[in-house]
Design a protein around this motif. Sequence first.
Motif, PDB file in Angstrom:
ATOM      1  N   ASN A  86       0.290  -8.656   3.137  1.00 20.01           N
ATOM      2  CA  ASN A  86       0.156  -8.403   1.710  1.00 20.01           C
ATOM      3  C   ASN A  86      -1.186  -7.744   1.383  1.00 20.01           C
ATOM      4  OD1 ASN A  86       0.370  -8.595  -1.091  1.00 20.01           O
ATOM      5  ND2 ASN A  86      -0.525 -10.669  -1.071  1.00 20.01           N
ATOM      6  N   LEU A  87      -2.263  -8.302   1.961  1.00 16.84           N
ATOM      7  CA  LEU A  87      -3.585  -7.712   1.702  1.00 16.84           C
ATOM      8  C   LEU A  87      -3.769  -6.392   2.427  1.00 16.84           C
ATOM      9  CD1 LEU A  87      -6.118 -10.641   1.485  1.00 16.84           C
ATOM     10  CD2 LEU A  87      -5.208  -9.180  -0.306  1.00 16.84           C
ATOM     11  N   GLN A  88      -3.058  -6.243   3.540  1.00 14.33           N
ATOM     12  CA  GLN A  88      -3.142  -4.955   4.245  1.00 14.33           C
ATOM     13  C   GLN A  88      -2.711  -3.814   3.330  1.00 14.33           C
ATOM     14  OE1 GLN A  88      -1.091  -4.938   8.054  1.00 14.33           O
ATOM     15  NE2 GLN A  88      -1.907  -6.964   8.553  1.00 14.33           N
ATOM     16  N   SER A  89      -1.663  -4.043   2.533  1.00 13.40           N
ATOM     17  CA  SER A  89      -1.226  -2.935   1.674  1.00 13.40           C
ATOM     18  C   SER A  89      -2.237  -2.675   0.557  1.00 13.40           C
ATOM     19  CB  SER A  89       0.182  -3.167   1.120  1.00 13.40           C
ATOM     20  OG  SER A  89       0.315  -4.474   0.690  1.00 13.40           O
ATOM     21  N   LYS A  90      -2.887  -3.741   0.078  1.00  9.71           N
ATOM     22  CA  LYS A  90      -3.925  -3.528  -0.941  1.00  9.71           C
ATOM     23  C   LYS A  90      -5.126  -2.784  -0.361  1.00  9.71           C
ATOM     24  CE  LYS A  90      -2.434  -7.292  -3.806  1.00  9.71           C
ATOM     25  NZ  LYS A  90      -2.663  -8.583  -4.411  1.00  9.71           N
ATOM     26  N   LEU A  91      -5.430  -3.136   0.866  1.00  7.43           N
ATOM     27  CA  LEU A  91      -6.541  -2.478   1.559  1.00  7.43           C
ATOM     28  C   LEU A  91      -6.224  -0.994   1.744  1.00  7.43           C
ATOM     29  CD1 LEU A  91      -9.102  -3.664   2.654  1.00  7.43           C
ATOM     30  CD2 LEU A  91      -7.966  -4.097   4.825  1.00  7.43           C
ATOM     31  N   LEU A  92      -5.009  -0.746   2.164  1.00  9.69           N
ATOM     32  CA  LEU A  92      -4.580   0.634   2.394  1.00  9.69           C
ATOM     33  C   LEU A  92      -4.774   1.472   1.135  1.00  9.69           C
ATOM     34  CD1 LEU A  92      -3.205   2.636   4.323  1.00  9.69           C
ATOM     35  CD2 LEU A  92      -1.012   1.941   3.349  1.00  9.69           C
ATOM     36  N   ARG A  93      -4.407   0.898  -0.003  1.00  6.55           N
ATOM     37  CA  ARG A  93      -4.518   1.664  -1.238  1.00  6.55           C
ATOM     38  C   ARG A  93      -5.972   2.057  -1.508  1.00  6.55           C
ATOM     39  NH1 ARG A  93      -5.002  -0.287  -6.777  1.00  6.55           N
ATOM     40  NH2 ARG A  93      -5.396   1.638  -7.931  1.00  6.55           N
ATOM     41  N   VAL A  94      -6.894   1.123  -1.337  1.00 11.96           N
ATOM     42  CA  VAL A  94      -8.306   1.467  -1.578  1.00 11.96           C
ATOM     43  C   VAL A  94      -8.762   2.547  -0.605  1.00 11.96           C
ATOM     44  CG1 VAL A  94     -10.610   0.550  -1.947  1.00 11.96           C
ATOM     45  CG2 VAL A  94      -8.665  -0.976  -2.061  1.00 11.96           C
ATOM     46  N   LEU A  95      -8.318   2.419   0.645  1.00 14.58           N
ATOM     47  CA  LEU A  95      -8.756   3.406   1.630  1.00 14.58           C
ATOM     48  C   LEU A  95      -8.210   4.781   1.301  1.00 14.58           C
ATOM     49  CD1 LEU A  95      -8.685   1.640   5.098  1.00 14.58           C
ATOM     50  CD2 LEU A  95     -10.350   1.608   3.282  1.00 14.58           C
ATOM     51  N   GLU A  96      -6.998   4.823   0.758  1.00 10.85           N
ATOM     52  CA  GLU A  96      -6.400   6.119   0.460  1.00 10.85           C
ATOM     53  C   GLU A  96      -6.920   6.724  -0.822  1.00 10.85           C
ATOM     54  OE1 GLU A  96      -2.202   5.346   0.862  1.00 10.85           O
ATOM     55  OE2 GLU A  96      -2.241   6.103   2.935  1.00 10.85           O
ATOM     56  N   SER A  97      -7.143   5.875  -1.832  1.00 10.46           N
ATOM     57  CA  SER A  97      -7.477   6.438  -3.144  1.00 10.46           C
ATOM     58  C   SER A  97      -8.928   6.196  -3.549  1.00 10.46           C
ATOM     59  CB  SER A  97      -6.571   5.819  -4.209  1.00 10.46           C
ATOM     60  OG  SER A  97      -6.863   4.435  -4.290  1.00 10.46           O
ATOM     61  N   GLY A  98      -9.590   5.259  -2.867  1.00  5.75           N
ATOM     62  CA  GLY A  98     -10.936   4.894  -3.297  1.00  5.75           C
ATOM     63  C   GLY A  98     -10.912   4.116  -4.611  1.00  5.75           C
TER      64      GLY A  98
ATOM     65  N   ALA B  30      -2.495  -2.078  18.403  1.00  3.99           N
ATOM     66  CA  ALA B  30      -1.245  -1.359  18.670  1.00  3.99           C
ATOM     67  C   ALA B  30      -0.131  -2.374  18.924  1.00  3.99           C
ATOM     68  CB  ALA B  30      -1.404  -0.436  19.865  1.00  3.99           C
ATOM     69  N   GLN B  31      -0.496  -3.420  19.646  1.00  9.58           N
ATOM     70  CA  GLN B  31       0.476  -4.473  19.921  1.00  9.58           C
ATOM     71  C   GLN B  31       0.839  -5.228  18.631  1.00  9.58           C
ATOM     72  OE1 GLN B  31      -0.848  -6.403  23.505  1.00  9.58           O
ATOM     73  NE2 GLN B  31       0.395  -8.187  23.031  1.00  9.58           N
ATOM     74  N   GLU B  32      -0.167  -5.458  17.788  1.00 12.81           N
ATOM     75  CA  GLU B  32       0.089  -6.109  16.503  1.00 12.81           C
ATOM     76  C   GLU B  32       1.036  -5.263  15.663  1.00 12.81           C
ATOM     77  OE1 GLU B  32      -1.322  -9.350  15.463  1.00 12.81           O
ATOM     78  OE2 GLU B  32      -1.266  -9.162  17.652  1.00 12.81           O
ATOM     79  N   VAL B  33       0.856  -3.946  15.721  1.00  7.88           N
ATOM     80  CA  VAL B  33       1.748  -3.042  14.986  1.00  7.88           C
ATOM     81  C   VAL B  33       3.165  -3.174  15.536  1.00  7.88           C
ATOM     82  CG1 VAL B  33       2.344  -0.609  14.626  1.00  7.88           C
ATOM     83  CG2 VAL B  33      -0.019  -1.367  14.306  1.00  7.88           C
ATOM     84  N   ALA B  34       3.270  -3.152  16.868  1.00 10.59           N
ATOM     85  CA  ALA B  34       4.590  -3.244  17.503  1.00 10.59           C
ATOM     86  C   ALA B  34       5.286  -4.543  17.119  1.00 10.59           C
ATOM     87  CB  ALA B  34       4.448  -3.140  19.019  1.00 10.59           C
ATOM     88  N   ALA B  35       4.489  -5.600  16.955  1.00 11.71           N
ATOM     89  CA  ALA B  35       5.068  -6.899  16.630  1.00 11.71           C
ATOM     90  C   ALA B  35       5.332  -7.049  15.131  1.00 11.71           C
ATOM     91  CB  ALA B  35       4.137  -8.005  17.114  1.00 11.71           C
ATOM     92  N   GLY B  36       5.013  -6.019  14.358  1.00 16.33           N
ATOM     93  CA  GLY B  36       5.272  -6.068  12.922  1.00 16.33           C
ATOM     94  C   GLY B  36       4.240  -6.862  12.151  1.00 16.33           C
ATOM     95  N   ARG B  37       3.113  -7.165  12.783  1.00 19.49           N
ATOM     96  CA  ARG B  37       2.099  -7.956  12.082  1.00 19.49           C
ATOM     97  C   ARG B  37       0.993  -7.100  11.482  1.00 19.49           C
ATOM     98  NH1 ARG B  37       2.998 -11.663  16.572  1.00 19.49           N
ATOM     99  NH2 ARG B  37       1.512 -10.421  17.747  1.00 19.49           N
TER     100      ARG B  37
END
Length: 454
Positions: free
Chosen positions: A261-273, A299-306
Amino acid sequence: MTTSRTARILIADDQADVLEALRLLLKGQGYLTESATSPEGIVSALKSKDFDLVLMDLNYSRDTTSGQEGLDVLTILQAMDSALPVVVMTAWGSVNVAVEAMRRGARDFIEKPWENARLIAILRTQIELSRALREGQRLEAENRLLRAEGRPVMIAESPAMQPVLDLIARVGPSDANVLISGEHGTGKEVVARSLHAISERASRPMVTVNAGGLSEGVFESELFGHVKGAFTDARTDRVGRFELADGGTLFLDEIANVSLNLQSKLLRVLESGELERVGSSKTRRVDVRILSATNADLAQEVAAGRFREDLLFRLNTIEIHLPSLRERREDLPLLANYFLRQFSQRYRKHLTGFESGAMQALRDFAWPGNVRELEHAVERAVLMAQCELVRPSDLGLRIGREGAGRIDELSLEDVESLLIKKALARYEGNVSAAADALGLSRSALYRRLRKYGL
Ligand SMILES: Nc1ncnc2c1ncn2[C@@H]1O[C@H](COP(=O)(O)OP(=O)(O)OP(=O)(O)O)[C@@H](O)[C@H]1O
Ligand SMILES: [Mg+2]
């Protein structure tokens, strides 16, 4: 968050139609342009903005063809910034003027009427050359900085650390987001501090936030801040770490622990500032460089969906992987002696070094906790030591550890030298007996003793 900057070109000519034609041509090639119509205009444009190149005519007053005005400007430009590439436009057949212009620092010239493709090729080459030149100057500045104070001490002379040092020097000064990976205690934070210290943001803060150990809600308001009343305990407004790091660097430690959940919020700040404090709808802008660290395999965390792959791509523009201490044994004595000096000073003890047995014990240990574990072991030894040299017993390392559990981390040569040492110890230094036990001739064993410095 960074893109290579679009080049900005100053075009100068007294004829409006020439300027317009150049403007359209260069715009079509993706350049930004501004124009000047007089020698004074050129100088004042350069004072107010940074340009990557100047493309200028040499004649400005009506009916002049001597090029003298342009040549005079060239001399001034050269004095203002000799690294700024200037390309001059000359009338057909005025080779002498072109030569004089080159003598005064112009990088190239083109005759009017110009051929578009040729002009573009000249401009592109000159812009690239000057960027390479500036890059060289930047690297030199970095080298100076690398030697400067204010940076954390980083001992790294082993071959395994060379790529790490190279990367730090190359990406440190940029705004690139860097992901630092490596086992516990390998020096990830040291690398983050070094990167920040040689960046242009060095005079601004590096703010650290650790994603491990905090509940999701607390971590969210740590990062983004909150407004009074956002939740039960929010009695006042609170500024988040992102805002605190504005203009500087944010170090996200243990990034693998951030919830999806916080990863997506983090992503938004990184993309838009852009971000909002928890409980507020007001959008705030931040300018932050992100350094992150993990001991997980993302990479493994990504593969595992985490872990979100898109977030990983934002974070690891550059990845710096730190080798374990086992992979950089050459650094071990340097690190041990460095820590010895530090702690001797701190605890006011007069220690000058390690007994050879103690140094050997340090070399033989597996160091699962890497540099931090070594640091703690030396600190303990400094406190325990009774004389000038640290003895093996001061280190408190569990013996017998070196055999099992470690062998798979050793190189063939390490294993060989270990076996030879053991055989020699078993036969109390009797080379013939040890050679027999190892199935080697005496001379073969002597060769190896020399090779491993035993
Ligand atoms: N190359 C080095 N030279 C000198 N000191 C170092 C070096 N690497 C690490 N250290 C020291 O070792 C300790 C651990 O380093 P650091 O905290 O950077 O590791 P880390 O990778 O962030 O560990 P963790 O994963 O546990 O957070 C620190 O005290 C640091 O100063
Ligand atoms: Mg750390």
